[in-house]
Write a protein that holds these residues in place. Sequence first.
Motif, PDB file in Angstrom:
ATOM      1  N   ALA A   5       0.839  -1.193   0.000  1.00  0.00           N
ATOM      2  CA  ALA A   5       0.000   0.000   0.000  1.00  0.00           C
ATOM      3  C   ALA A   5       0.882   1.252   0.000  1.00  0.00           C
ATOM      4  CB  ALA A   5      -0.916  -0.006   1.219  1.00  0.00           C
ATOM      5  N   GLY A   6       0.484   2.211  -0.823  1.00  0.00           N
ATOM      6  CA  GLY A   6       1.266   3.427  -0.974  1.00  0.00           C
ATOM      7  C   GLY A   6       2.255   3.372  -2.112  1.00  0.00           C
ATOM      8  N   GLY A   7       2.460   2.204  -2.658  1.00  0.00           N
ATOM      9  CA  GLY A   7       3.402   2.023  -3.749  1.00  0.00           C
ATOM     10  C   GLY A   7       2.804   2.360  -5.104  1.00  0.00           C
ATOM     11  N   SER A   8       3.603   2.110  -6.138  1.00  0.00           N
ATOM     12  CA  SER A   8       3.210   2.452  -7.502  1.00  0.00           C
ATOM     13  C   SER A   8       3.476   1.284  -8.444  1.00  0.00           C
ATOM     14  CB  SER A   8       4.001   3.675  -8.007  1.00  0.00           C
ATOM     15  OG  SER A   8       3.750   4.816  -7.219  1.00  0.00           O
ATOM     16  N   LEU A   9       2.697   1.252  -9.496  1.00  0.00           N
ATOM     17  CA  LEU A   9       2.910   0.316 -10.598  1.00  0.00           C
ATOM     18  C   LEU A   9       2.529   1.024 -11.887  1.00  0.00           C
ATOM     19  CD1 LEU A   9       1.359  -3.099  -9.423  1.00  0.00           C
ATOM     20  CD2 LEU A   9       3.775  -2.642  -9.865  1.00  0.00           C
ATOM     21  N   ASN A  56     -11.519  10.391 -18.801  1.00  0.00           N
ATOM     22  CA  ASN A  56     -12.441  10.383 -17.672  1.00  0.00           C
ATOM     23  C   ASN A  56     -12.016   9.287 -16.702  1.00  0.00           C
ATOM     24  OD1 ASN A  56     -14.363  12.386 -18.696  1.00  0.00           O
ATOM     25  ND2 ASN A  56     -14.774  10.851 -20.265  1.00  0.00           N
ATOM     26  N   TYR A  57     -11.896   9.648 -15.453  1.00  0.00           N
ATOM     27  CA  TYR A  57     -11.469   8.698 -14.425  1.00  0.00           C
ATOM     28  C   TYR A  57     -12.596   8.410 -13.452  1.00  0.00           C
ATOM     29  CZ  TYR A  57      -6.678   9.803 -15.899  1.00  0.00           C
ATOM     30  OH  TYR A  57      -5.521   9.975 -16.622  1.00  0.00           O
ATOM     31  N   ALA A  58     -12.625   7.180 -12.992  1.00  0.00           N
ATOM     32  CA  ALA A  58     -13.554   6.847 -11.913  1.00  0.00           C
ATOM     33  C   ALA A  58     -13.135   7.599 -10.654  1.00  0.00           C
ATOM     34  CB  ALA A  58     -13.534   5.346 -11.658  1.00  0.00           C
ATOM     35  N   ASP A  59     -14.101   7.953  -9.847  1.00  0.00           N
ATOM     36  CA  ASP A  59     -13.810   8.700  -8.628  1.00  0.00           C
ATOM     37  C   ASP A  59     -12.809   7.955  -7.739  1.00  0.00           C
ATOM     38  OD1 ASP A  59     -17.176  10.051  -8.204  1.00  0.00           O
ATOM     39  OD2 ASP A  59     -15.474  10.746  -9.391  1.00  0.00           O
ATOM     40  N   SER A  60     -12.876   6.645  -7.758  1.00  0.00           N
ATOM     41  CA  SER A  60     -12.037   5.840  -6.878  1.00  0.00           C
ATOM     42  C   SER A  60     -10.547   5.933  -7.218  1.00  0.00           C
ATOM     43  CB  SER A  60     -12.479   4.380  -6.919  1.00  0.00           C
ATOM     44  OG  SER A  60     -12.415   3.890  -8.247  1.00  0.00           O
ATOM     45  N   VAL A  61     -10.225   6.362  -8.440  1.00  0.00           N
ATOM     46  CA  VAL A  61      -8.818   6.419  -8.850  1.00  0.00           C
ATOM     47  C   VAL A  61      -8.369   7.826  -9.225  1.00  0.00           C
ATOM     48  CG1 VAL A  61      -8.988   4.043  -9.686  1.00  0.00           C
ATOM     49  CG2 VAL A  61      -9.170   5.941 -11.320  1.00  0.00           C
ATOM     50  N   LYS A  62      -9.300   8.750  -9.258  1.00  0.00           N
ATOM     51  CA  LYS A  62      -8.986  10.113  -9.690  1.00  0.00           C
ATOM     52  C   LYS A  62      -7.911  10.719  -8.793  1.00  0.00           C
ATOM     53  CE  LYS A  62     -12.612  12.042 -11.219  1.00  0.00           C
ATOM     54  NZ  LYS A  62     -13.936  12.695 -11.316  1.00  0.00           N
ATOM     55  N   PHE A 118      -4.337   7.739 -10.441  1.00  0.00           N
ATOM     56  CA  PHE A 118      -4.012   6.999 -11.655  1.00  0.00           C
ATOM     57  C   PHE A 118      -3.945   7.972 -12.837  1.00  0.00           C
ATOM     58  CE2 PHE A 118      -5.916   2.584 -10.434  1.00  0.00           C
ATOM     59  CZ  PHE A 118      -5.186   2.615  -9.257  1.00  0.00           C
ATOM     60  N   THR A 119      -3.055   7.667 -13.773  1.00  0.00           N
ATOM     61  CA  THR A 119      -2.922   8.491 -14.968  1.00  0.00           C
ATOM     62  C   THR A 119      -2.833   7.603 -16.206  1.00  0.00           C
ATOM     63  OG1 THR A 119      -1.705  10.173 -13.714  1.00  0.00           O
ATOM     64  CG2 THR A 119      -1.586  10.288 -16.114  1.00  0.00           C
ATOM     65  N   PHE A 120      -3.678   7.918 -17.165  1.00  0.00           N
ATOM     66  CA  PHE A 120      -3.754   7.181 -18.427  1.00  0.00           C
ATOM     67  C   PHE A 120      -2.957   7.956 -19.475  1.00  0.00           C
ATOM     68  CE2 PHE A 120      -4.941   5.202 -22.106  1.00  0.00           C
ATOM     69  CZ  PHE A 120      -6.228   4.692 -22.237  1.00  0.00           C
ATOM     70  N   LEU A 159      -1.084   2.776 -17.840  1.00  0.00           N
ATOM     71  CA  LEU A 159      -1.814   3.245 -16.677  1.00  0.00           C
ATOM     72  C   LEU A 159      -0.828   3.346 -15.524  1.00  0.00           C
ATOM     73  CD1 LEU A 159      -4.666   3.996 -15.638  1.00  0.00           C
ATOM     74  CD2 LEU A 159      -4.809   1.669 -14.717  1.00  0.00           C
ATOM     75  N   GLN A 160      -0.481   4.566 -15.182  1.00  0.00           N
ATOM     76  CA  GLN A 160       0.395   4.807 -14.044  1.00  0.00           C
ATOM     77  C   GLN A 160      -0.458   4.859 -12.791  1.00  0.00           C
ATOM     78  OE1 GLN A 160       3.838   5.124 -13.851  1.00  0.00           O
ATOM     79  NE2 GLN A 160       3.491   5.121 -11.631  1.00  0.00           N
ATOM     80  N   MET A 161      -0.153   4.000 -11.846  1.00  0.00           N
ATOM     81  CA  MET A 161      -0.944   3.893 -10.629  1.00  0.00           C
ATOM     82  C   MET A 161      -0.074   4.246  -9.428  1.00  0.00           C
ATOM     83  SD  MET A 161      -3.048   0.380 -11.472  1.00  0.00           S
ATOM     84  CE  MET A 161      -1.593  -0.647 -11.296  1.00  0.00           C
ATOM     85  N   ASN A 162      -0.432   5.307  -8.754  1.00  0.00           N
ATOM     86  CA  ASN A 162       0.301   5.761  -7.581  1.00  0.00           C
ATOM     87  C   ASN A 162      -0.575   5.671  -6.341  1.00  0.00           C
ATOM     88  OD1 ASN A 162       2.497   6.459  -9.272  1.00  0.00           O
ATOM     89  ND2 ASN A 162       1.652   8.510  -9.595  1.00  0.00           N
TER      90      ASN A 162
END
Length: 119
Positions: A13-17, A57-63, A66-68, A79-82
């Motif tokens: 948790a807190g990491g990135s992929l 458009n991003y879902a609220d849960s990832v806004k 996450f960056t597309f 998809l960059q997920m932080n």
Amino acid sequence: VQLQASGGGLVQAGGSLRLSCAASGSIGRIRQMAWYRQAPGKKRDAIAVLPNTGTTNYADSVKGRFTFTRDNAKNTMYLQMNSLKPEDTAVYYCNVQSTDWWGRLNDYWGQGTLVTVSS
């Protein structure tokens, strides 16, 4: 046409992929690109949708986390997920909707890549 997704794995948790989805073949005229995810026991939901108008458009849960992005030269979307959270644990799918020469709509899916976020 094939979409090859990669980049999933186990992260704290807190990491990135960063997920990647590479397209091969004659995909046609793209109308929309998207990332979906499906958590265990839940339905598949769109989390980031990039229509051909160019605004994601991003879902609220990832806004905000996450960056597309896309690299047209490499036919690849990312998809960059932080700031990952345990509730982000899911199988992630890339999706491309396009039309062919005759105007027929095609819906292409990657094979899914598993992201597991530990607490």
